[in-house]
Scaffold this motif. Structure first.
Motif, mmCIF file in Angstrom:
data_model
loop_
_atom_site.group_PDB
_atom_site.id
_atom_site.type_symbol
_atom_site.label_atom_id
_atom_site.label_comp_id
_atom_site.label_asym_id
_atom_site.label_seq_id
_atom_site.Cartn_x
_atom_site.Cartn_y
_atom_site.Cartn_z
ATOM 1 N N THR A 74 -7.402 -6.770 -5.492
ATOM 2 C CA THR A 74 -6.099 -7.324 -5.852
ATOM 3 C C THR A 74 -5.116 -6.218 -6.183
ATOM 4 O O THR A 74 -3.948 -6.281 -5.799
ATOM 5 N N LEU A 111 -1.570 -5.701 -4.377
ATOM 6 C CA LEU A 111 -0.293 -5.583 -5.078
ATOM 7 C C LEU A 111 0.396 -4.260 -4.745
ATOM 8 O O LEU A 111 1.625 -4.198 -4.622
ATOM 9 N N LEU A 162 1.980 -4.763 -1.456
ATOM 10 C CA LEU A 162 3.174 -5.596 -1.607
ATOM 11 C C LEU A 162 4.350 -4.787 -2.151
ATOM 12 O O LEU A 162 5.489 -4.963 -1.710
ATOM 13 N N ARG A 163 4.084 -3.898 -3.100
ATOM 14 C CA ARG A 163 5.157 -3.040 -3.635
ATOM 15 C C ARG A 163 5.723 -2.131 -2.549
ATOM 16 O O ARG A 163 6.934 -1.924 -2.464
ATOM 17 N N PHE A 180 10.286 -7.288 -5.511
ATOM 18 C CA PHE A 180 8.841 -7.484 -5.516
ATOM 19 C C PHE A 180 8.500 -8.968 -5.664
ATOM 20 O O PHE A 180 7.583 -9.458 -5.024
ATOM 21 N N GLU A 181 9.247 -9.684 -6.500
ATOM 22 C CA GLU A 181 8.984 -11.110 -6.714
ATOM 23 C C GLU A 181 9.105 -11.897 -5.410
ATOM 24 O O GLU A 181 8.291 -12.773 -5.132
ATOM 25 N N TYR A 220 6.107 -10.984 -3.257
ATOM 26 C CA TYR A 220 4.895 -11.546 -3.849
ATOM 27 C C TYR A 220 4.795 -13.044 -3.562
ATOM 28 O O TYR A 220 3.759 -13.531 -3.122
ATOM 29 N N LYS A 221 5.875 -13.773 -3.787
ATOM 30 C CA LYS A 221 5.860 -15.226 -3.572
ATOM 31 C C LYS A 221 5.695 -15.572 -2.102
ATOM 32 O O LYS A 221 5.127 -16.601 -1.764
ATOM 33 N N PHE A 256 1.770 -13.157 -0.787
ATOM 34 C CA PHE A 256 0.486 -13.103 -1.493
ATOM 35 C C PHE A 256 -0.317 -14.362 -1.174
ATOM 36 O O PHE A 256 -0.258 -15.370 -1.866
#
Length: 158
Positions: free
Chosen positions: A11, A15, A18-19, A29-30, A33-34, A37
């Motif tokens: 994980t 992450l 994703l960053r 990032f939000e 992520y949404k 992920f």
């Protein structure tokens, strides 16, 4: 070793990816992520080569009088999920871990295992846990991300 033992590390890598995606495409990032992920992203990251995802651990397997045990140990190391391991035959200052048929007294700062016969399941579990710990430490050093650790490790398959 159960794949879920490395889930926090996996994980953390997800992450981290994703960053990097958010930075590359100038998105928050939000938002990334949404949107991304999902199980598909986890599966994608799981399929990436170990060498490109996990930090390199150098493990010395120094069992000169026990060739069969050395081959068995190298197979154990190759099967560890979530680790990028380079196996060497001789201990060097770059070794992160050693497995030998005698205790090394020159450098007590490196974790090591002394095996003179086929290891038991608890000994293999200790090896897997040590590799897991070293991988997390190296990942945290490289990325600066803190990883939540799992407390209940299951017994690996023999």
């Amino acid at each position: 070793m159960n794949a879920y033992q490395f889930y926090p590390l996996h994980t953390a890598y997800t992450l981290h990816v994703l960053r990097r995606i958010a930075t590359r495409f100038k998105l928050s990032f939000e938002t990334v992520y949404k949107t991304l992920f999902t199980e598909y992203l986890n599966t994608f990251i799981d399929r990436l080569p170990r060498e490109q995802i996990f930090p390199l651990l150098t493990v010395t397997v120094d069992l000169p009088a026990r060739a069969s045990l050395a081959r068995y140990t190298k197979r154990l190391l190759a099967d560890i999920f979530g680790a990028n391991i380079l196996v060497t035959n001789h201990y060097t200052p770059q070794s992160d871990l050693y497995i030998a048929d005698f205790a090394l007294t020159a450098d007590q700062s490196r974790p090591g295992f002394v095996w003179q016969e086929i290891p038991t399941i608890p000994q293999i579990t200790m090896l897997y846990n040590q590799v897991h710990t070293l991988t997390i430490q190296k990942f945290e050093q490289v990325t600066g991300n803190q990883i939540e650790r799992i407390t209940n490790n299951q017994t690996p398959r023999a």
